[in-house]
Enzyme design. Structure first.
Site, PDB file in Angstrom:
ATOM      1  CG  PHE A 135      -1.803   1.255   1.251  1.00 44.54           C
ATOM      2  CD1 PHE A 135      -2.978   1.298   0.521  1.00 44.54           C
ATOM      3  CD2 PHE A 135      -1.442   2.374   1.997  1.00 44.54           C
ATOM      4  CE1 PHE A 135      -3.790   2.425   0.531  1.00 44.54           C
ATOM      5  CE2 PHE A 135      -2.248   3.505   2.016  1.00 44.54           C
ATOM      6  CZ  PHE A 135      -3.426   3.530   1.275  1.00 44.54           C
ATOM      7  CG  ASP A 219       5.932   3.623   1.273  1.00 44.95           C
ATOM      8  OD1 ASP A 219       5.993   4.307   2.314  1.00 44.95           O
ATOM      9  OD2 ASP A 219       4.865   3.412   0.674  1.00 44.95           O
ATOM     10  CE  LYS A 248       0.569   6.053   7.779  1.00 43.37           C
ATOM     11  NZ  LYS A 248      -0.799   6.545   8.022  1.00 43.37           N
TER      12      LYS A 248
END
Length: 403
Positions: A135, A219, A248
């Site tokens: 994802f 990532d 994040k």
């Protein structure tokens, strides 16, 4: 339905259920509009690394907002320059490293795609490798890197040239050839249920990328900024990527993303190939400097590792639990039967916020500041939630799944 749910249905895009109307937070707890208190062990999906309303975060936002909040990408700020230097140091890029500051993980991954194109297009390399279960975001480019059909199919056709690799070194070796511009991979797949790769997978990816003249782009939107107990998860693997994306936890709850490049990859972008109006604005940059500085000064990464181990040990033996996955304070708790949604709902009724990324995994990503009190409260609430669901689960199914 509550009044606020009526308002949400009327005014907001219908993109998923909202579980509560939260009003305020402090530390690892939040309160809804009715005054109900919750222990937050999801942390805004691995974002609120210092918890809610931490004094360092609050002071950084308020101080910077009172001086300079936004200046566009035509100018630089001291906070922006400080953050870029800090990220290079934490990532270990050396002098040649470069940083681009964005607004989100999706935007950082869009830039990673462009990096791959800049590297591959001059020599006709157009393939980008991704891993099954990945994802990488909801924007069209990042979505093209995300193999899950439910996410992609409504928006196809996706970007061309994306090739999916399975979770094996054999599949990795078969996928690499001289058409590959880059491989983009999460060190730990959070949305897939906190899934790690087989031993040696990332090391072999590094070797193959180098051998075929491709980039290895990691990532670390979910794993970066200390979430796994190192500043970056790749540092646990003993490898050096060509680029890493992050977001994040980087600013403790303030929207911010980044891409960091290493070595020759730092020379690929040139004026006009990318930019962002809001990226790296003084307010976001100052907040990130304060948050990352506090983590470093307080040695919170040691707490991340210690509390992660404590949590793993604590959930062992609880009803329905078969094991744990992940690293540091990114933990996937695997269940014997596919009842994660029911466990999440039971936990919320008891005042505990967790997440069910898949049918048989509960994900937790609490603040780096948690201690014995928060862990004891979590184990009490989580254990009771598991017991409630286990009591309503067919005994034969539970027994069969645990064999």
């Amino acid at each position: 339905m509550n009044i606020w749910q009526d308002d949400a249905s009327r005014d907001l895009m219908s993109l998923g259920g909202r579980l509560a109307l939260l009003a305020r937070g402090e530390g690892s707890h939040v309160w809804d509009a009715d005054g109900t208190r919750y222990l937050d062990f999801l942390g805004g999906i691995a974002v609120n690394c210092l918890g809610h309303a931490h004094p360092v975060f609050v002071d950084a936002v308020s101080t910077q907002a009172a001086t300079l909040s936004h200046i566009s990408n035509y100018f630089a700020s001291a906070a922006q320059l400080e953050l870029a230097a800090r990220l290079k140091r934490l990532a270990g890029t050396g002098e040649r490293g470069r940083v681009f500051l964005a607004n989100s993980g999706g935007e950082a991954n869009e830039m990673a795609i462009k990096l791959a194109r800049l590297h591959g297009n001059p020599t006709g390399r157009t393939t980008i490798l991704v891993v099954d279960g990945a994802f990488h975001g909801r924007t069209m480019g990042a979505l093209s890197l995300t193999p899950k059909p439910a996410y992609r199919e409504p928006f196809e056709p996706a970007l061309p040239g994306i090739r999916t690799v399975q979770h094996s070194i054999e599949s990795l070796e078969a996928a690499f050839d001289d058409t590959v511009a880059a491989m983009i991979v999460e060190p730990i797949q959070g949305e897939a249920g906190v899934v790690s790769h087989p031993d040696g997978f990332l090391q072999r990816a590094r070797e193959l990328a180098t051998a075929h003249g491709a980039l290895l782009i990691l990532d670390e939107v979910q794993t970066g900024a200390g979430r796994t107990g190192e500043w970056f998860a790749f540092q646990r693997e003993g490898i050096v990527p060509d680029a890493v994306t992050m977001a994040k936890s980087i600013a403790g709850g303030f929207p911010l993303g980044a891409m960091i490049t290493f070595g020759d990859a730092s020379d690929l972008f040139y004026p006009g190939t990318h930019n962002s109006t809001f990226g790296g604005n003084p307010l976001a940059s100052a907040t990130a400097n304060a948050v990352l500085g506090f983590i470093e000064e307080q040695d919170l990464l040691a707490n991340v590792n210690a509390r992660g181990a404590q949590l793993r040990e604590g959930v062992s033996g609880l009803p329905l639990v078969t094991g744990t996955r992940g690293a540091g304070l990114l933990v996937g708790i695997t269940l014997a039967v596919p009842v994660a949604g029911a466990v999440r709902a039971a936990a919320q009724r008891r005042g505990l916020i967790v997440n069910a990324p898949t049918d048989d995994v509960i994900r937790i990503a609490p603040a780096y500041t948690i201690g014995d009190a928060e862990i004891a409260e979590f184990l009490d609430l989580f254990g009771a939630s598991l017991a409630e669901v286990a009591a309503t689960t067919a005994p034969t199914a539970t027994t069969e799944a645990q064999k």
